[in-house]
Design an enzyme around this catalytic site. Structure first.
Site, PDB file in Angstrom:
ATOM      1  N   LYS A  90       0.836  -1.214   0.000  1.00 41.30           N
ATOM      2  CA  LYS A  90       0.000   0.000   0.000  1.00 41.30           C
ATOM      3  C   LYS A  90       0.861   1.251   0.000  1.00 41.30           C
ATOM      4  O   LYS A  90       0.642   2.169  -0.794  1.00 41.30           O
ATOM      5  CB  LYS A  90      -0.932   0.000   1.212  1.00 41.30           C
ATOM      6  CG  LYS A  90      -1.749   1.288   1.344  1.00 41.30           C
ATOM      7  CD  LYS A  90      -2.649   1.253   2.552  1.00 41.30           C
ATOM      8  CE  LYS A  90      -1.901   1.399   3.849  1.00 41.30           C
ATOM      9  NZ  LYS A  90      -1.367   2.785   4.048  1.00 41.30           N
ATOM     10  N   ASP A 120      -5.921   0.796   0.965  1.00 37.84           N
ATOM     11  CA  ASP A 120      -6.087   1.017   2.393  1.00 37.84           C
ATOM     12  C   ASP A 120      -7.511   0.631   2.790  1.00 37.84           C
ATOM     13  O   ASP A 120      -8.308   0.192   1.958  1.00 37.84           O
ATOM     14  CB  ASP A 120      -5.749   2.466   2.765  1.00 37.84           C
ATOM     15  CG  ASP A 120      -6.633   3.477   2.042  1.00 37.84           C
ATOM     16  OD1 ASP A 120      -7.676   3.079   1.485  1.00 37.84           O
ATOM     17  OD2 ASP A 120      -6.280   4.664   2.023  1.00 37.84           O
TER      18      ASP A 120
END
Length: 212
Positions: free
Chosen positions: A133, A152
């Site tokens: 991420k 996320d």
């Protein structure tokens, strides 16, 4: 929900396009410090609010500690950032890793790879505090990761609402990350919204503004 999203996207698309151009300019015209600022920001963001993290980066830059400051000096500028002790160490380690003969060389290091997926793998394997991420977020923010998904919790929550994924995984392994990223790619292609735009659109839906 999809109708609402596409209608909002039509209205704010120019804002998103300007933001994407700003990201590209960091890679094309920005300094090494500009690039490192984005890396430091992404190192701070896990489980912390993005705006607070960016304020911390701006403080470090203003106080001239981001590139030269000690651990203690960096720590003093991380007000409001969760897990700041570990994250201050991660910034120091990333800075040391990319520093050659007293100068940052992030751009040259990333140019060794032929595509953003290879860049992401490299960052995940070499920079402490960077997962898929964070690496995707960093590369997007410097104009090199428009085809990478930033998975996320708020993105995955909306993907579940839209039926793109059945559930939010409790443990986001590399295999699961790439699997969801592929599904998100297919969905974005189906609805006609670029992947990088879709992330900023979902951020707008949750916060009311287009950020980073």
């Amino acid at each position: 929900m999809l109708n609402d999203i596409t209608e909002i996207y039509r209205k704010i698309k120019p804002v998103i396009e300007r933001r994407m151009e700003e990201f590209r300019e960091i890679w094309e015209k920005g300094s090494e410090e500009d690039i490192f600022e984005e890396l430091a920001f992404c190192l701070l963001t896990p489980q912390s609010k993005a705006r607070i993290c960016w304020m911390a980066v701006e403080r470090m830059k203003k106080n001239e500690v981001l590139l030269r400051g000690s651990y203690e000096e960096i720590l003093e500028n991380l007000q409001g950032v969760r897990f700041k002790y570990t994250k201050a160490q991660n910034i120091i380690l990333a800075r040391e890793f990319f520093m050659q003969e007293g100068k940052l060389s992030i751009r040259d290091k990333l140019k060794e790879f032929s595509n953003p997926w290879e860049m992401r793998e490299y960052l995940v394997k070499t920079i402490r505090g960077i997962g898929y991420k964070e690496a995707s977020h960093f590369l997007r923010n410097i104009g090199m990761g428009e085809k990478l998904a930033i998975l996320d919790r708020h993105i995955m929550r909306n993907l579940r609402k839209l039926g793109v994924i059945g559930e939010i995984p409790r443990n986001l392994t590399r295999k699961k990350y790439l699997e969801i990223e592929e599904k998100m790619h297919a969905f974005c292609e189906e609805i006609g919204i670029p992947l990088a735009h879709f992330d900023l659109l979902l951020w707008y839906l949750e916060t009311g503004f287009v950020f980073k």
